[in-house]
Design an enzyme around this catalytic site. Structure first.
Site, short mmCIF file in Angstrom:
data_model
loop_
_atom_site.label_atom_id
_atom_site.label_comp_id
_atom_site.label_asym_id
_atom_site.label_seq_id
_atom_site.Cartn_x
_atom_site.Cartn_y
_atom_site.Cartn_z
N THR A 37 -24.68 -1.69 21.94
CA THR A 37 -23.87 -2.82 22.40
C THR A 37 -22.56 -2.89 21.64
O THR A 37 -21.48 -3.04 22.22
CB THR A 37 -24.65 -4.14 22.22
OG1 THR A 37 -25.87 -4.04 22.94
CG2 THR A 37 -23.85 -5.34 22.71
N HIS A 439 0.34 -10.92 -5.46
CA HIS A 439 1.21 -11.90 -4.81
C HIS A 439 2.33 -11.18 -4.10
O HIS A 439 2.87 -10.22 -4.65
CB HIS A 439 1.79 -12.86 -5.85
CG HIS A 439 2.76 -13.84 -5.26
ND1 HIS A 439 2.35 -14.92 -4.53
CD2 HIS A 439 4.13 -13.86 -5.29
CE1 HIS A 439 3.42 -15.59 -4.12
NE2 HIS A 439 4.51 -14.98 -4.57
#
Ligand code: NAD
Length: 453
Positions: A37, A439
């Site tokens: 599936t 960052h």
């Protein structure tokens, strides 16, 4: 050792490859295309659609990015084509893996002759151990009109000929919401009708509420506490009738997507003939995924529980370890999951509600994507994260142990993995706070939440 695996989805084929690497002689039997599936009519084709939907959403924001007077034609046939190519490429990859040393792939329908022998097209195959990985199928509602031609499941919608102008989705679970989000981007008017009082009933309610608002902002109408009663073909289209607060309402649609859950394929093999215990909710297994019949294991959707490809794979690893007597460190209780809506949602571990219901004190720490530099740079301000950590006096846990993470926002599915990894090592909030995050990144939403205390 000889191992027979029935089913070649992510549970079956990954386990076959891992077993062969250990020198086990594997026969894997599949009555459908390899990949199951997930690869053929689930995760992969849906994610291919998701990417098209995402591109369209970005184009719709064109002016934000300085693209003025943008004009384009959306060719849905090309979307289908790309999806088919992605699936085909991956399917070839799985076929290649299953053609490897020590593995025999048989296409056909398996049935048990006895607890050590399986028959396929009259041919008997004997094994020391057998794994059943037959998956699941889409459930339907026992209501008038559920069998109408334009009432489709998550399988048919992947091969739909054209984008329906009006799509009604029954069920605001993972499948319902993913397709609601995709087809909204493709241009359909989408209305979702959900029986429970909140979307994604198994998710954190705070997250579900906020995601519902975010999807609402995109124009996806979601009706909750609404039970669908019938579907009828009329000259105006399909009429979906639902009951809400004892009042009857109607939605007219061109297609109706039935997304009310999946059922374990317990009838795919003759389990009862060899005495394997099962219920409509799945095959009964122990912690090693072994059934009540020694040497016969069951993994994945057919066991009920989490119906997720990655769970099936790791349950296979557990079964393999049990049959070889090797240790297995996989913690099957820590399962990250994602919903590929726009914006995405993801979670791992315990919810706040669950812990409160169990009487365990927890602390919840939150942060918002709109305060994250990378999210704003990407023009993705929508999103929120909630960390659930053990509170004072939470018995059985380390002080501040991270117990769960629930979030929505851009790339949530990737962000949640960090917390899943830390939870596998019983990390605490204080330990997490000392980890440097690059960052500017979306992952900083986690450290912002942790430092919000
Ligand atoms: P689900 O159980 O997640 O959701 C079904 C929804 O249908 C529920 O919210 C339920 O309340 C609702 N419903 C039931 N009867 C209804 C009615 N009469 N009227 C209106 N609503 C009704 O099931 P699903 O979304 O079909 O997904 C099936 C499985 O596949 C799940 O286990 C899911 O986790 C898995 N899956 C996972 C992913 C992923 O990880 N991204 C994607 C797709 C599917």
């Amino acid at each position: 050792m000889k191992l027979i695996i029935i089913g070649a989805g992510p549970g079956g084929y990954e386990t076959a490859v891992a077993a062969a690497k250990k020198g086990i002689e594997v026969t894997i039997i599949s009555d459908g295309p390899v990949g199951g599936t997930c690869l053929n009519e689930g995760c992969i084709p849906t994610k291919s659609f998701c990417r098209n939907a995402e591109v369209l959403e970005d184009l719709a924001k064109g002016e934000t990015f300085g693209l003025e007077n943008l004009s384009y034609r959306f060719d849905f046939q090309k979307v289908l084509c790309r999806k088919n190519q992605v699936v085909e490429q991956l399917r070839q990859g799985v076929e290649f893996l299953l053609g490897g040393k020590g593995i025999t792939l048989i296409h056909g329908k398996a049935s048990f002759k006895d607890a050590k022998t399986v028959v396929v097209d009259g041919k008997e195959i004997a094994g020391d151990n057998i794994i059943i990985a037959t998956g699941s199928y889409s459930a339907s509602l026992p209501i008038p009109g559920a069998d109408l031609a334009d009432v489709i499941t998550s399988k048919e919608i992947l091969d739909i000929e054209e984008v329906p102008q009006r799509l009604c989705v029954i069920g605001a679970g993972v499948i319902g919401l993913e397709f609601a989000s995709i087809f909204k981007s493709f241009g359909s008017d989408v209305k979702v009708v959900e029986f429970c009082k909140e979307i994604l009933p198994r998710f954190d309610t705070d997250l579900a509420k906020r995601l519902k608002q975010a999807l609402g902002k995109r124009g996806i109408e979601i009706e909750t506490s609404a039970g669908v009663q019938s579907i009828e073909k009329t000259s105006a289209g399909l009429k979906v009738t639902y009951l809400k607060k004892e009042q009857t309402f109607e939605v007219i649609a061109d297609k109706v997507l039935m997304a009310v859950g999946r059922r374990p394929s317990v009838n795919a093999v003759n389990l009862a003939d060899v005495g394997i215990e099962f219920t409509p909710k799945g095959i009964v297994v122990d912690k090693d995924m072994q059934t009540n019949v020694p040497g016969i294991y069951a993994i994945g959707d057919v066991t009920g529980g989490y119906m997720l490809a990655h769970v099936a794979t790791f349950q296979g690893m557990r079964a393999l370890a049990a049959m070889t007597g090797e240790p297995c460190d996989v913690d099957l209780s820590i399962v990250p999951a994602a919903v590929f809506t726009n914006p995405e949602a993801a979670c791992v571990g315990k919810t706040e509600d669950e812990m409160k219901a169990a009487g365990v004190p927890v602390k919840c720490l939150k942060s918002f994507f709109r305060a994250n530099g990378k999210a704003l740079s990407m023009d993705e301000p929508e999103g929120f994260v909630k960390l659930v950590v053990a509170g004072d006096g939470a018995e059985g846990y380390k002080p501040g142990q991270i117990l769960g993470c629930h979030l929505f926002g851009a790339h949530s599915a990737d962000i949640v993995q960090e917390i899943a990894a830390l939870m596998n090592h019983q990390a605490t909030l204080e330990e997490f706070k000392s980890i440097i995050h690059a960052h500017p990144t979306l992952g900083e939403v986690l450290s912002s939440a942790a430092h919000s205390a």
